[in-house]
Design a protein around this motif. Structure first.
Motif, mmCIF file in Angstrom:
data_model
loop_
_atom_site.group_PDB
_atom_site.id
_atom_site.type_symbol
_atom_site.label_atom_id
_atom_site.label_comp_id
_atom_site.label_asym_id
_atom_site.label_seq_id
_atom_site.Cartn_x
_atom_site.Cartn_y
_atom_site.Cartn_z
ATOM 1 N N GLN A 51 13.647 11.301 -11.755
ATOM 2 C CA GLN A 51 14.613 12.011 -10.915
ATOM 3 C C GLN A 51 15.191 11.150 -9.816
ATOM 4 O OE1 GLN A 51 12.630 15.417 -9.381
ATOM 5 N NE2 GLN A 51 12.149 16.253 -11.385
ATOM 6 N N SER A 52 14.474 10.156 -9.379
ATOM 7 C CA SER A 52 14.923 9.401 -8.216
ATOM 8 C C SER A 52 15.960 8.328 -8.539
ATOM 9 C CB SER A 52 13.725 8.746 -7.532
ATOM 10 O OG SER A 52 13.126 7.814 -8.410
ATOM 11 N N VAL A 53 16.075 7.904 -9.793
ATOM 12 C CA VAL A 53 16.987 6.807 -10.120
ATOM 13 C C VAL A 53 18.456 7.162 -9.871
ATOM 14 C CG1 VAL A 53 17.821 5.339 -11.987
ATOM 15 C CG2 VAL A 53 15.384 5.689 -11.694
ATOM 16 N N PRO A 54 18.989 8.294 -10.380
ATOM 17 C CA PRO A 54 20.401 8.596 -10.075
ATOM 18 C C PRO A 54 20.657 8.819 -8.591
ATOM 19 C CG PRO A 54 19.591 10.022 -11.835
ATOM 20 C CD PRO A 54 18.431 9.282 -11.310
ATOM 21 N N ILE A 55 19.690 9.400 -7.903
ATOM 22 C CA ILE A 55 19.840 9.630 -6.464
ATOM 23 C C ILE A 55 19.864 8.292 -5.721
ATOM 24 C CG2 ILE A 55 18.757 10.668 -4.444
ATOM 25 C CD1 ILE A 55 17.656 12.819 -6.383
ATOM 26 N N MET A 56 19.040 7.363 -6.132
ATOM 27 C CA MET A 56 18.992 6.050 -5.487
ATOM 28 C C MET A 56 20.253 5.237 -5.767
ATOM 29 S SD MET A 56 16.425 5.804 -3.649
ATOM 30 C CE MET A 56 15.637 7.346 -3.340
ATOM 31 N N ILE A 57 20.838 5.398 -6.940
ATOM 32 C CA ILE A 57 22.086 4.698 -7.240
ATOM 33 C C ILE A 57 23.207 5.202 -6.340
ATOM 34 C CG2 ILE A 57 23.866 4.411 -9.004
ATOM 35 C CD1 ILE A 57 21.615 4.213 -11.055
ATOM 36 N N VAL A 58 23.296 6.514 -6.173
ATOM 37 C CA VAL A 58 24.322 7.069 -5.275
ATOM 38 C C VAL A 58 24.043 6.644 -3.838
ATOM 39 C CG1 VAL A 58 25.319 9.212 -4.399
ATOM 40 C CG2 VAL A 58 24.835 8.988 -6.823
ATOM 41 N N LEU A 59 22.776 6.624 -3.442
ATOM 42 C CA LEU A 59 22.421 6.185 -2.089
ATOM 43 C C LEU A 59 22.773 4.722 -1.874
ATOM 44 C CD1 LEU A 59 21.092 6.966 0.584
ATOM 45 C CD2 LEU A 59 18.923 6.241 -0.393
ATOM 46 N N SER A 60 22.596 3.886 -2.893
ATOM 47 C CA SER A 60 22.971 2.471 -2.743
ATOM 48 C C SER A 60 24.482 2.312 -2.640
ATOM 49 C CB SER A 60 22.417 1.651 -3.896
ATOM 50 O OG SER A 60 23.040 1.998 -5.101
ATOM 51 N N LEU A 61 25.259 3.135 -3.371
ATOM 52 C CA LEU A 61 26.716 3.096 -3.226
ATOM 53 C C LEU A 61 27.149 3.495 -1.821
ATOM 54 C CD1 LEU A 61 27.940 4.605 -6.611
ATOM 55 C CD2 LEU A 61 28.297 2.286 -5.784
ATOM 56 N N ILE A 62 26.492 4.519 -1.276
ATOM 57 C CA ILE A 62 26.815 4.961 0.084
ATOM 58 C C ILE A 62 26.484 3.864 1.095
ATOM 59 C CG2 ILE A 62 26.137 6.597 1.892
ATOM 60 C CD1 ILE A 62 25.825 8.681 -0.346
ATOM 61 N N SER A 63 25.316 3.231 0.949
ATOM 62 C CA SER A 63 24.957 2.171 1.892
ATOM 63 C C SER A 63 25.871 0.961 1.741
ATOM 64 C CB SER A 63 23.495 1.773 1.707
ATOM 65 O OG SER A 63 23.294 1.221 0.435
ATOM 66 N N PHE A 64 26.295 0.651 0.519
ATOM 67 C CA PHE A 64 27.221 -0.462 0.304
ATOM 68 C C PHE A 64 28.554 -0.201 1.001
ATOM 69 C CE2 PHE A 64 30.658 -2.178 -2.420
ATOM 70 C CZ PHE A 64 30.480 -3.507 -2.131
ATOM 71 N N LEU A 65 29.093 1.010 0.839
ATOM 72 C CA LEU A 65 30.363 1.324 1.501
ATOM 73 C C LEU A 65 30.222 1.323 3.013
ATOM 74 C CD1 LEU A 65 31.850 4.065 -0.808
ATOM 75 C CD2 LEU A 65 32.623 1.734 -0.513
ATOM 76 N N ALA A 66 29.077 1.783 3.501
ATOM 77 C CA ALA A 66 28.858 1.757 4.949
ATOM 78 C C ALA A 66 28.778 0.317 5.459
ATOM 79 C CB ALA A 66 27.587 2.524 5.296
ATOM 80 N N LEU A 67 28.122 -0.567 4.704
ATOM 81 C CA LEU A 67 28.043 -1.968 5.105
ATOM 82 C C LEU A 67 29.407 -2.647 5.080
ATOM 83 C CD1 LEU A 67 24.788 -3.287 3.431
ATOM 84 C CD2 LEU A 67 25.319 -3.244 5.852
ATOM 85 N N VAL A 68 30.197 -2.375 4.061
ATOM 86 C CA VAL A 68 31.531 -2.975 3.983
ATOM 87 C C VAL A 68 32.400 -2.486 5.137
ATOM 88 C CG1 VAL A 68 33.649 -3.005 2.611
ATOM 89 C CG2 VAL A 68 31.475 -3.443 1.517
ATOM 90 N N HIS A 69 32.321 -1.195 5.432
ATOM 91 C CA HIS A 69 33.108 -0.637 6.533
ATOM 92 C C HIS A 69 32.662 -1.227 7.871
ATOM 93 C CE1 HIS A 69 35.832 2.237 8.271
ATOM 94 N NE2 HIS A 69 34.893 2.641 9.091
ATOM 95 N N LEU A 70 31.359 -1.364 8.067
ATOM 96 C CA LEU A 70 30.838 -1.950 9.303
ATOM 97 C C LEU A 70 31.265 -3.408 9.443
ATOM 98 C CD1 LEU A 70 28.963 -1.659 11.806
ATOM 99 C CD2 LEU A 70 27.145 -2.524 10.323
ATOM 100 N N CYS A 71 31.207 -4.167 8.360
ATOM 101 C CA CYS A 71 31.628 -5.572 8.409
ATOM 102 C C CYS A 71 33.111 -5.698 8.722
ATOM 103 C CB CYS A 71 31.303 -6.266 7.095
ATOM 104 S SG CYS A 71 29.549 -6.553 6.860
ATOM 105 N N TRP A 72 33.939 -4.834 8.143
ATOM 106 C CA TRP A 72 35.373 -4.872 8.417
ATOM 107 C C TRP A 72 35.651 -4.538 9.876
ATOM 108 C CZ3 TRP A 72 39.385 -7.064 6.598
ATOM 109 C CH2 TRP A 72 40.652 -6.652 6.977
ATOM 110 N N TRP A 73 34.926 -3.548 10.426
ATOM 111 C CA TRP A 73 35.096 -3.171 11.819
ATOM 112 C C TRP A 73 34.675 -4.315 12.736
ATOM 113 C CZ3 TRP A 73 31.405 -2.117 15.743
ATOM 114 C CH2 TRP A 73 31.943 -1.555 16.890
ATOM 115 N N LEU A 74 33.552 -4.980 12.416
ATOM 116 C CA LEU A 74 33.102 -6.113 13.225
ATOM 117 C C LEU A 74 34.078 -7.280 13.143
ATOM 118 C CD1 LEU A 74 29.268 -6.125 12.549
ATOM 119 C CD2 LEU A 74 30.424 -5.593 14.695
#
Length: 125
Positions: A51-74
């Motif tokens: 059960q945790s694999v699809p949830i973790m994949i979506v969570l990794s996509l969310i963290s990736f987008l948050a990191l890209v957005h944070l890097c662009w802002w910085l």
């Protein structure tokens, strides 16, 4: 062309019209996370599936987008504080480069972005 109106005449697209596409994508990933969590919470659906694999994949996509957005802002904050020329003049200078240099820069940027996304996926899983 006819439009279907919801919520007493408020069109759903008009609510998201002023929102940036990055924020819309983040919002849709958050909604996808809740849907995937709810979908795999049923014991009949999740038989034989971790059960945790699809949830973790979506969570990794969310963290990736948050990191890209944070890097662009910085980068924008750093760009303004150093006093470098605007991005529009940088783009004009970039288009004057030779084709192979442009292609190499695009390939390198894509490779770094892909490696960052893979790193987020590996860190979560």
């Amino acid at each position: 062309m006819k439009e279907i109106l919801m919520n007493g005449g408020i069109h759903l697209w008009n609510l998201l019209n002023g929102v940036k596409k990055e924020h819309r994508l983040m919002l849709s990933l958050m909604a996808l996370w809740s849907v995937v969590t709810e979908f795999f919470s049923s014991p009949e659906i999740s038989t034989g599936i971790n059960q945790s694999v699809p949830i973790m994949i979506v969570l990794s996509l969310i963290s990736f987008l948050a990191l890209v957005h944070l890097c662009w802002w910085l980068l924008q904050r750093f760009w303004l504080s150093v006093g470098l020329p605007g991005l529009s003049s940088m783009v004009l200078q970039f288009s004057s480069l030779e084709l192979w240099k442009q292609l190499g820069f695009f390939w390198l940027s894509f490779a770094l972005l892909l490696l960052t996304g893979l790193g987020c996926l590996v860190a979560i899983l």
